[in-house]
Write a protein that holds these residues in place. Structure first.
Motif, PDB file in Angstrom:
ATOM      1  N   ASN A 158       0.830  -1.197   0.000  1.00  0.00           N
ATOM      2  CA  ASN A 158       0.000   0.000   0.000  1.00  0.00           C
ATOM      3  C   ASN A 158       0.870   1.255   0.000  1.00  0.00           C
ATOM      4  OD1 ASN A 158      -1.974   1.894   0.320  1.00  0.00           O
ATOM      5  ND2 ASN A 158      -3.130   0.707   1.805  1.00  0.00           N
ATOM      6  N   THR A 159       1.460   1.566  -1.148  1.00  0.00           N
ATOM      7  CA  THR A 159       2.402   2.679  -1.204  1.00  0.00           C
ATOM      8  C   THR A 159       1.712   4.045  -1.282  1.00  0.00           C
ATOM      9  OG1 THR A 159       2.517   2.415  -3.609  1.00  0.00           O
ATOM     10  CG2 THR A 159       4.201   1.294  -2.297  1.00  0.00           C
ATOM     11  N   THR A 160       0.402   4.052  -1.443  1.00  0.00           N
ATOM     12  CA  THR A 160      -0.311   5.332  -1.528  1.00  0.00           C
ATOM     13  C   THR A 160      -0.539   5.933  -0.146  1.00  0.00           C
ATOM     14  OG1 THR A 160      -1.438   4.596  -3.527  1.00  0.00           O
ATOM     15  CG2 THR A 160      -2.375   6.488  -2.367  1.00  0.00           C
ATOM     16  N   THR A 161      -1.045   5.143   0.772  1.00  0.00           N
ATOM     17  CA  THR A 161      -1.378   5.678   2.093  1.00  0.00           C
ATOM     18  C   THR A 161      -0.334   5.356   3.149  1.00  0.00           C
ATOM     19  OG1 THR A 161      -2.557   3.682   2.733  1.00  0.00           O
ATOM     20  CG2 THR A 161      -3.826   5.377   1.577  1.00  0.00           C
ATOM     21  N   LYS A 162       0.546   4.407   2.874  1.00  0.00           N
ATOM     22  CA  LYS A 162       1.565   3.975   3.845  1.00  0.00           C
ATOM     23  C   LYS A 162       0.926   3.439   5.126  1.00  0.00           C
ATOM     24  CE  LYS A 162       4.666   5.982   1.104  1.00  0.00           C
ATOM     25  NZ  LYS A 162       3.833   6.781   0.237  1.00  0.00           N
ATOM     26  N   ALA A 163      -0.262   2.873   5.015  1.00  0.00           N
ATOM     27  CA  ALA A 163      -0.942   2.382   6.212  1.00  0.00           C
ATOM     28  C   ALA A 163      -0.288   1.131   6.780  1.00  0.00           C
ATOM     29  CB  ALA A 163      -2.418   2.107   5.908  1.00  0.00           C
ATOM     30  N   HIS A 164       0.306   0.319   5.907  1.00  0.00           N
ATOM     31  CA  HIS A 164       1.006  -0.867   6.388  1.00  0.00           C
ATOM     32  C   HIS A 164       2.391  -0.455   6.863  1.00  0.00           C
ATOM     33  CE1 HIS A 164      -1.582  -3.915   3.908  1.00  0.00           C
ATOM     34  NE2 HIS A 164      -2.296  -3.113   4.689  1.00  0.00           N
ATOM     35  N   ALA A 165       2.606  -0.612   8.161  1.00  0.00           N
ATOM     36  CA  ALA A 165       3.866  -0.149   8.747  1.00  0.00           C
ATOM     37  C   ALA A 165       5.051  -1.017   8.364  1.00  0.00           C
ATOM     38  CB  ALA A 165       3.740  -0.107  10.272  1.00  0.00           C
ATOM     39  N   ARG A 166       4.783  -2.290   8.041  1.00  0.00           N
ATOM     40  CA  ARG A 166       5.868  -3.200   7.702  1.00  0.00           C
ATOM     41  C   ARG A 166       5.355  -4.321   6.810  1.00  0.00           C
ATOM     42  NH1 ARG A 166       9.545  -5.805  12.488  1.00  0.00           N
ATOM     43  NH2 ARG A 166       9.152  -3.718  13.340  1.00  0.00           N
ATOM     44  N   ALA A 167       6.196  -4.792   5.900  1.00  0.00           N
ATOM     45  CA  ALA A 167       5.880  -5.955   5.071  1.00  0.00           C
ATOM     46  C   ALA A 167       6.644  -7.154   5.610  1.00  0.00           C
ATOM     47  CB  ALA A 167       6.275  -5.689   3.615  1.00  0.00           C
ATOM     48  N   TYR A 168       6.056  -8.342   5.468  1.00  0.00           N
ATOM     49  CA  TYR A 168       6.651  -9.541   6.052  1.00  0.00           C
ATOM     50  C   TYR A 168       6.735 -10.688   5.056  1.00  0.00           C
ATOM     51  CZ  TYR A 168       5.536  -7.289  10.521  1.00  0.00           C
ATOM     52  OH  TYR A 168       5.445  -6.408  11.567  1.00  0.00           O
ATOM     53  N   THR A 169       7.828 -11.412   5.119  1.00  0.00           N
ATOM     54  CA  THR A 169       7.953 -12.685   4.423  1.00  0.00           C
ATOM     55  C   THR A 169       7.695 -13.775   5.453  1.00  0.00           C
ATOM     56  OG1 THR A 169      10.299 -12.891   4.937  1.00  0.00           O
ATOM     57  CG2 THR A 169       9.730 -11.739   2.891  1.00  0.00           C
ATOM     58  N   GLU A 170       7.560 -15.012   5.003  1.00  0.00           N
ATOM     59  CA  GLU A 170       7.386 -16.112   5.951  1.00  0.00           C
ATOM     60  C   GLU A 170       8.599 -16.215   6.876  1.00  0.00           C
ATOM     61  OE1 GLU A 170       6.812 -20.974   6.070  1.00  0.00           O
ATOM     62  OE2 GLU A 170       6.230 -19.862   4.268  1.00  0.00           O
ATOM     63  N   LYS A 171       9.771 -15.987   6.329  1.00  0.00           N
ATOM     64  CA  LYS A 171      10.995 -16.035   7.138  1.00  0.00           C
ATOM     65  C   LYS A 171      10.952 -14.985   8.236  1.00  0.00           C
ATOM     66  CE  LYS A 171      16.048 -15.729   6.829  1.00  0.00           C
ATOM     67  NZ  LYS A 171      17.203 -15.518   5.914  1.00  0.00           N
ATOM     68  N   ASP A 172      10.480 -13.768   7.890  1.00  0.00           N
ATOM     69  CA  ASP A 172      10.357 -12.694   8.889  1.00  0.00           C
ATOM     70  C   ASP A 172       9.446 -13.136  10.031  1.00  0.00           C
ATOM     71  OD1 ASP A 172      11.886 -10.913   7.328  1.00  0.00           O
ATOM     72  OD2 ASP A 172      10.099 -10.194   6.274  1.00  0.00           O
ATOM     73  N   LEU A 173       8.306 -13.710   9.663  1.00  0.00           N
ATOM     74  CA  LEU A 173       7.307 -14.087  10.662  1.00  0.00           C
ATOM     75  C   LEU A 173       7.803 -15.203  11.572  1.00  0.00           C
ATOM     76  CD1 LEU A 173       4.103 -13.968   8.433  1.00  0.00           C
ATOM     77  CD2 LEU A 173       4.813 -12.288  10.143  1.00  0.00           C
ATOM     78  N   ARG A 174       8.440 -16.190  10.983  1.00  0.00           N
ATOM     79  CA  ARG A 174       8.965 -17.280  11.811  1.00  0.00           C
ATOM     80  C   ARG A 174      10.033 -16.770  12.770  1.00  0.00           C
ATOM     81  NH1 ARG A 174       6.953 -22.101  10.800  1.00  0.00           N
ATOM     82  NH2 ARG A 174       5.937 -22.486   8.795  1.00  0.00           N
ATOM     83  N   GLY A 175      10.796 -15.789  12.328  1.00  0.00           N
ATOM     84  CA  GLY A 175      11.800 -15.198  13.196  1.00  0.00           C
ATOM     85  C   GLY A 175      11.181 -14.450  14.362  1.00  0.00           C
ATOM     86  N   ILE A 176      10.145 -13.654  14.077  1.00  0.00           N
ATOM     87  CA  ILE A 176       9.471 -12.864  15.112  1.00  0.00           C
ATOM     88  C   ILE A 176       8.745 -13.763  16.111  1.00  0.00           C
ATOM     89  CG2 ILE A 176       7.577 -11.238  15.546  1.00  0.00           C
ATOM     90  CD1 ILE A 176       8.360  -9.831  12.940  1.00  0.00           C
ATOM     91  N   PHE A 177       7.926 -14.696  15.602  1.00  0.00           N
ATOM     92  CA  PHE A 177       7.142 -15.554  16.488  1.00  0.00           C
ATOM     93  C   PHE A 177       8.024 -16.569  17.224  1.00  0.00           C
ATOM     94  CE2 PHE A 177       3.795 -14.739  13.073  1.00  0.00           C
ATOM     95  CZ  PHE A 177       3.298 -13.637  13.745  1.00  0.00           C
ATOM     96  N   GLY A 178       9.090 -16.975  16.572  1.00  0.00           N
ATOM     97  CA  GLY A 178       9.992 -17.924  17.209  1.00  0.00           C
ATOM     98  C   GLY A 178      10.780 -17.327  18.351  1.00  0.00           C
TER      99      GLY A 178
END
Length: 201
Positions: A158-178
């Motif tokens: 969402n590059t128009t409003t910048k409402a999404h503060a961050r984009a995630y890959t599966e690797k990102d998510l596994r790192g955060i939740f792990g």
């Protein structure tokens, strides 16, 4: 002015006030049929996993339209959202919602919940690691956190409003939740190119 940094994976806001204003501009003051459908699909996935619940906390609840369906099933629902417009609308429909930032859950709520839902709100969070710690605090023992969110790869969609503060890959998510105290019961990509994540305390 919000701008994309870190190769497009994160948005930098000039102030917290700008962040809230951008989030509020993206939310709505009506019952969104698509949001209702997404929430009910997430509930269906949770139930098919054999997870029982009696009290839901929804972070980033928007209009909270699905609360009406849950009420008919004797499921208590509580919602919190950073958007004044969405909260005002949801409250006008008699739904139990309040304005607040998910980084303050343990200050906002003293009761324990057996299910926390985050449906297309995790990608909006400024401090997801902090929010996960707060979710853990307000969940009852054996409780669950269910997340539905877009697969945005390595860029902000969402590059128009910048409402999404961050984009995630599966690797990102596994790192955060792990790196939390949660156990990962499910982390999968569904055909709609969204992640479904179910965590257990």
């Amino acid at each position: 002015m919000a701008k994309i940094i870190e190769n497009g994976k994160r948005v930098k806001y000039s102030s917290y006030e700008e962040y809230v204003k951008i989030q509020d501009s993206r939310y709505h003051d009506y019952d969104c049929p698509n949001c209702l459908k997404m929430n009910m699909k997430l509930i269906d996935i949770i139930r098919k996993m054999g997870i029982n619940f009696k009290h839901i906390l929804d972070i980033g609840c928007r209009d909270a339209a699905y609360f009406d369906k849950m009420k008919k099933q004797q499921i208590a629902c509580t919602g919190v959202d950073i958007s004044p417009r969405s909260v005002k609308y949801a409250a006008s429909k008699g739904r139990n919602v309040s304005i607040g930032d998910a980084v303050n859950l343990s200050s906002l709520f003293k009761e324990k919940f057996d299910l926390i839902i985050s449906c297309h709100s995790f990608e909006h969070l400024l401090k997801p690691e902090k929010v996960l710690k707060e979710c853990y605090k307000v969940l009852a023992k054996g409780g669950h956190l269910a997340i539905r969110m877009p697969n945005e790869g390595d860029k902000i969609r969402n590059t128009t409003t910048k409402a999404h503060a961050r984009a995630y890959t599966e690797k990102d998510l596994r790192g955060i939740f792990g790196n939390t105290k949660f156990s990962i019961l499910k982390l999968e990509l569904i055909p709609s190119n969204e992640f479904i994540i179910i965590l257990e305390k």
